[in-house]
Design an enzyme around this catalytic site. Structure first.
Site, PDB file in Angstrom:
ATOM      1  N   GLU A  71      -2.522  11.730   0.069  1.00 57.37           N
ATOM      2  CA  GLU A  71      -1.325  12.553   0.219  1.00 57.37           C
ATOM      3  C   GLU A  71      -1.149  13.016   1.667  1.00 57.37           C
ATOM      4  OE1 GLU A  71       2.045  14.395  -1.000  1.00 57.37           O
ATOM      5  OE2 GLU A  71       0.689  13.957  -2.669  1.00 57.37           O
TER       6      GLU A  71
ATOM      7  N   CYS B 290       9.572   8.080   0.581  1.00 52.36           N
ATOM      8  CA  CYS B 290       8.456   7.576  -0.227  1.00 52.36           C
ATOM      9  C   CYS B 290       8.879   7.153  -1.636  1.00 52.36           C
ATOM     10  CB  CYS B 290       7.351   8.628  -0.318  1.00 52.36           C
ATOM     11  SG  CYS B 290       6.644   9.063   1.277  1.00 52.36           S
TER      12      CYS B 290
ATOM     13  N   LEU C  32       0.873  -1.174   0.000  1.00 52.60           N
ATOM     14  CA  LEU C  32       0.000   0.000   0.000  1.00 52.60           C
ATOM     15  C   LEU C  32       0.907   1.220   0.000  1.00 52.60           C
ATOM     16  CD1 LEU C  32      -2.676  -0.818   2.748  1.00 52.60           C
ATOM     17  CD2 LEU C  32      -2.558  -1.594   0.385  1.00 52.60           C
TER      18      LEU C  32
ATOM     19  N   GLN D  40      10.675   3.916  -1.475  1.00 54.87           N
ATOM     20  CA  GLN D  40       9.743   2.837  -1.167  1.00 54.87           C
ATOM     21  C   GLN D  40       8.914   2.451  -2.389  1.00 54.87           C
ATOM     22  OE1 GLN D  40       7.577   4.244   2.352  1.00 54.87           O
ATOM     23  NE2 GLN D  40       8.718   2.756   3.559  1.00 54.87           N
TER      24      GLN D  40
ATOM     25  N   CYS E  85      11.510  12.581   2.909  1.00 58.58           N
ATOM     26  CA  CYS E  85      10.843  11.315   3.237  1.00 58.58           C
ATOM     27  C   CYS E  85      11.533  10.195   2.459  1.00 58.58           C
ATOM     28  CB  CYS E  85       9.349  11.380   2.893  1.00 58.58           C
ATOM     29  SG  CYS E  85       9.017  11.627   1.130  1.00 58.58           S
TER      30      CYS E  85
ATOM     31  N   GLU F 110       0.028   8.247  -2.093  1.00 58.12           N
ATOM     32  CA  GLU F 110       0.666   9.159  -3.036  1.00 58.12           C
ATOM     33  C   GLU F 110       1.484  10.212  -2.299  1.00 58.12           C
ATOM     34  OE1 GLU F 110      -2.247  11.270  -5.314  1.00 58.12           O
ATOM     35  OE2 GLU F 110      -3.187  12.170  -3.552  1.00 58.12           O
ATOM     36  N   CYS F 111       2.609  10.566  -2.873  1.00 66.30           N
ATOM     37  CA  CYS F 111       3.489  11.582  -2.285  1.00 66.30           C
ATOM     38  C   CYS F 111       4.095  12.373  -3.436  1.00 66.30           C
ATOM     39  CB  CYS F 111       4.576  10.925  -1.430  1.00 66.30           C
ATOM     40  SG  CYS F 111       5.758  12.109  -0.730  1.00 66.30           S
TER      41      CYS F 111
ATOM     42  N   ARG G 235      -5.355   8.600   7.542  1.00 59.76           N
ATOM     43  CA  ARG G 235      -5.712   7.685   6.459  1.00 59.76           C
ATOM     44  C   ARG G 235      -6.745   6.646   6.901  1.00 59.76           C
ATOM     45  NH1 ARG G 235       0.252   5.906   4.673  1.00 59.76           N
ATOM     46  NH2 ARG G 235       0.417   5.943   6.952  1.00 59.76           N
TER      47      ARG G 235
ATOM     48  N   ASP H 165      -2.174  10.458  11.938  1.00 59.56           N
ATOM     49  CA  ASP H 165      -2.406   9.783  10.655  1.00 59.56           C
ATOM     50  C   ASP H 165      -3.903   9.799  10.387  1.00 59.56           C
ATOM     51  OD1 ASP H 165      -2.544   8.073   8.429  1.00 59.56           O
ATOM     52  OD2 ASP H 165      -0.932   6.784   9.176  1.00 59.56           O
TER      53      ASP H 165
END
Length: 373
Positions: free
Chosen positions: A271, A246, A229, A249, A244, A232-233, A307, A305
């Site tokens: 994001e 990201c 998972l 990853q 970061c 988006e970044c 999310r 967080d």
């Protein structure tokens, strides 16, 4: 009621919330119905002198400024035990000041503010719902609010063309949108690290931003699939930010999945851990002032967080996967998927070396969020 009628009713609820979200972003009032009571709310970030005057002229209770408990704590306002705090709007509190109170990036510019009058009594149910709407709109989590009787507010909304939404609709919005994700497009897109790759786009029925599933190879649906998972970044994935990990990853996961013979990466429209790009930039400014990534989010009024993982679970199910070997260092992702019916049979470590710009960020994730780093 036929199934078609039930679906239409759900879609109408989604549409009502979606319009309310859009109107908050435009700086327009929104009516939230809570039983026999109602609140007319404005996003504090979008409230200027004219908008504040409009709210004052509606004939309801005197408008109040509502902040999350996280943000109130930063301003040294005593907690109430509720998720939000209401403040009396004093004569010296004009629209620019209230916008600054909602935005932690102005704290060092205006360090001496107050005293504030915290309103006591039960928190109206519409206040946390309104703050949730502001979060869904990717605005700062703060609203200005005035209360009216529900019947008066409904008539006002009709005459002034204000959006109207109920508490139940707001509460169910994210889960309903996730359940109604639809696959809208698919195409073969060869990647540098994985040439046999198909992109699947999933659109929520509220009309929100699409999520992507990147399917590498043709993994067996009867066996646990290697999966990642990835939220988006823009800064890390696209332009190589060093703040970061990201980008590393993302590309590392695609290569690992390809090397393993196949799997799936979900690229989620979440994001900044769900707070949006603009608020992530605000958090970055706070980080430059010495706050870590969690403190920065909370100073802005968000949770650490924001999310939700139900859309990811729904995408896995639509792709035919019920069991995954999840590439993650975040225990919340494991729990989030399992809460929504996806069995995580294995957590696969997925980490990369730090650099001088992100070492504090990674250390914070390890120490304060329990990441396996």
């Amino acid at each position: 009621m036929s199934r078609t009628d039930a679906q239409k009713k759900e879609l109408k609820k989604l549409r009502n919330v979606d319009r309310a979200i859009a109107d908050l972003r435009r700086g327009l009032p929104v009516v939230i119905i809570a039983g026999s009571e109602a609140s007319v709310v404005l996003a504090t970030e979008m409230a200027f002198a004219g908008e504040l005057k409009e709210l004052e002229n509606l004939g309801g209770t005197p408008p109040v400024l509502a902040l999350t408990a996280h943000r109130a704590n930063v301003l040294h306002i005593k907690p109430t035990g509720d998720p939000a705090v209401r403040l009396k709007i004093e004569a010296w509190m004009d629209a620019p000041l209230m916008r600054a109170l909602a935005d932690a990036t102005h704290d060092l510019d205006q360090p001496f503010r107050g005293p504030f009058t915290r309103l006591k009594g039960d928190l109206p149910e519409a206040i946390p719902a309104a703050i949730k709407l502001a979060k869904l709109a990717r605005l700062l989590p703060s609203v200005l609010s005035t209360d009216l009787a529900a019947n008066v507010a409904i008539e006002l909304a009709k005459s002034a063309d204000y959006s109207t939404v109920t508490l139940a609709d707001i509460s169910a919005f994210e889960a309903t949108a996730a359940v109604h994700l639809k696959s809208v497009a698919a195409a073969h897109v060869p990647l540098q690290s994985a040439e046999n790759t198909v992109f699947h786009a999933f659109r929520p029925e509220d009309g929100g931003i699409e999520h992507l599933a990147i399917l590498v190879g043709d993994p067996n649906r009867h066996e646990p699939v290697l999966a990642r998972l990835h939220s988006e970044c823009f800064t890390g994935d696209l332009i190589g930010s060093l703040k970061c990990d990201c980008g590393e990853q993302l590309r590392g996961a695609l290569k690992a999945i390809s090397d393993a013979g196949g799997g799936v990466l979900l690229y989620l429209a979440q994001e900044g851990r769900g707070i949006g790009l603009i608020n992530k930039l605000r958090a970055y400014k706070l980080q430059s002032q010495g706050f870590d990534t969690i403190d920065a989010n909370e100073r802005l009024g968000f949770d650490a967080d924001e999310r939700v993982f139900q859309p990811a679970a729904e995408m896995f199910l639509q792709l035919g996967f019920k069991k995954v070997r999840l590439m993650t260092n975040n225990p919340e992702k494991v729990d989030g998927l399992e809460r929504h019916g996806i069995e995580v049979v294995e957590r696969v470590t997925h980490k990369f070396p730090s650099n001088t710009h992100n070492e504090l960020y990674l250390a914070t994730k390890r120490k304060r969020s329990g990441h396996y780093l």
